[in-house]
Enzyme design. Structure first.
Site, PDB file in Angstrom:
ATOM      1  N   LEU A  51      -6.568   3.673 -10.335  1.00 47.89           N
ATOM      2  CA  LEU A  51      -6.693   2.886  -9.109  1.00 47.89           C
ATOM      3  C   LEU A  51      -5.341   2.967  -8.414  1.00 47.89           C
ATOM      4  CD1 LEU A  51      -8.866   1.138  -7.755  1.00 47.89           C
ATOM      5  CD2 LEU A  51      -7.996  -0.828  -9.014  1.00 47.89           C
ATOM      6  N   ASP A  52      -5.335   3.384  -7.153  1.00 49.12           N
ATOM      7  CA  ASP A  52      -4.077   3.553  -6.422  1.00 49.12           C
ATOM      8  C   ASP A  52      -3.278   2.257  -6.365  1.00 49.12           C
ATOM      9  OD1 ASP A  52      -4.601   6.191  -5.874  1.00 49.12           O
ATOM     10  OD2 ASP A  52      -5.380   5.837  -3.859  1.00 49.12           O
ATOM     11  N   PRO A  53      -1.947   2.349  -6.280  1.00 57.32           N
ATOM     12  CA  PRO A  53      -1.120   1.134  -6.129  1.00 57.32           C
ATOM     13  C   PRO A  53      -1.534   0.275  -4.925  1.00 57.32           C
ATOM     14  CG  PRO A  53       0.277   2.992  -6.672  1.00 57.32           C
ATOM     15  CD  PRO A  53      -1.101   3.556  -6.442  1.00 57.32           C
ATOM     16  N   LEU A  54      -2.005   0.910  -3.843  1.00 59.14           N
ATOM     17  CA  LEU A  54      -2.390   0.152  -2.648  1.00 59.14           C
ATOM     18  C   LEU A  54      -3.791  -0.445  -2.747  1.00 59.14           C
ATOM     19  CD1 LEU A  54      -0.885   2.334   0.231  1.00 59.14           C
ATOM     20  CD2 LEU A  54      -0.070   0.142  -0.614  1.00 59.14           C
ATOM     21  N   ALA A  55      -4.427  -0.279  -3.895  1.00 62.36           N
ATOM     22  CA  ALA A  55      -5.741  -0.899  -4.144  1.00 62.36           C
ATOM     23  C   ALA A  55      -5.599  -1.905  -5.278  1.00 62.36           C
ATOM     24  CB  ALA A  55      -6.765   0.174  -4.516  1.00 62.36           C
TER      25      ALA A  55
END
Length: 230
Positions: A51-55
């Site tokens: 899961l991306d850091p921005l999610a």
């Protein structure tokens, strides 16, 4: 309370990953807490889908012998909720990079949005973002992108099982999407903007489900540490 043997034999831990944390950080926090609690020198811990850091949202973390089942959990459909901002695009297709182009939005109606949404249901071809962790010649694609190098990226097929527009407050759309493994929601945001004869980028994202596992049953890394009394 789970015992040391429970974790070594295998546990699936549902973590609600905070915004701006990497998946690697979340795994490390869980691993540290287990090792500290039971004075373990070594235990295998891994996640079943980045899961991306921005999610934010659901991250399935496998401990002990359950790491052998990671591929099984990775193959499950994923569900997300988030927002797409229309009228502007970014090189990363999300907020990791600055807006590089702006586009008109005056022609975009509710009817056009719902009509366009239908193009993104079922099996669709999509290109992964250049700012992705996929590897090419042993190097991550985002490394090439940050160096300003252009890559030829091949489209691949993914499946969008459900796509619902929850709210329209132009230029922002709030959506819910259920999709197959390997789907880039950032690419959908970018392509959706293009399909509307405008632009678009992903402005927020939360993973709510993986298979039948729900983020409502997940725990924050800090609370997991508390639960382990460390």
């Amino acid at each position: 309370m789970k015992t040391k043997e429970d974790f070594l034999e295998g546990q699936l831990i549902l973590i609600d990953k905070p915004l701006n944390w990497s998946s690697f950080q979340a795994v490390n926090a869980v691993k540290w807490a287990i090792r500290k609690r039971f004075q373990l020198k070594k235990i295998k811990v891994g996640h079943a889908g980045t899961l991306d850091p921005l999610a934010s949202g659901l991250l399935l973390i496998c401990a002990g012998k359950f790491t052998k089942r990671i591929h099984e959990f990775q193959g499950m459909p994923k569900e997300y909720e988030g927002t797409i901002t229309l009228g502007s695009s970014t090189p990363s297709y999300d907020l990791e990079t600055e807006v590089d182009n702006v586009y008109p939005t005056d022609h975009i109606t509710h009817e056009l949005i719902h009509k366009t949404k239908a193009l993104f249901l079922g099996k669709i071809a999509q290109k992964p973002p250049v700012f992705s962790a996929l590897k090419k010649d042993g190097k991550r694609m985002y490394e090439y992108a940050r160096e300003g190098k252009e890559l030829e990226i091949k489209a691949r097929f993914v499946e969008v099982l459900e796509f619902e527009i929850l709210e329209i407050n132009l230029p922002v759309l709030r959506f819910r999407i259920r999709c197959s493994k390997g789907t880039y929601i950032r690419s959908i945001a970018h392509d959706f903007g293009k399909a509307l004869n405008s632009g678009g980028h992903l402005s927020s994202l939360r993973r709510t489900k993986i298979g039948d596992y729900n983020v409502n049953n997940a725990i924050a890394p800090a609370n997991f540490k508390e639960m382990m009394n460390v």
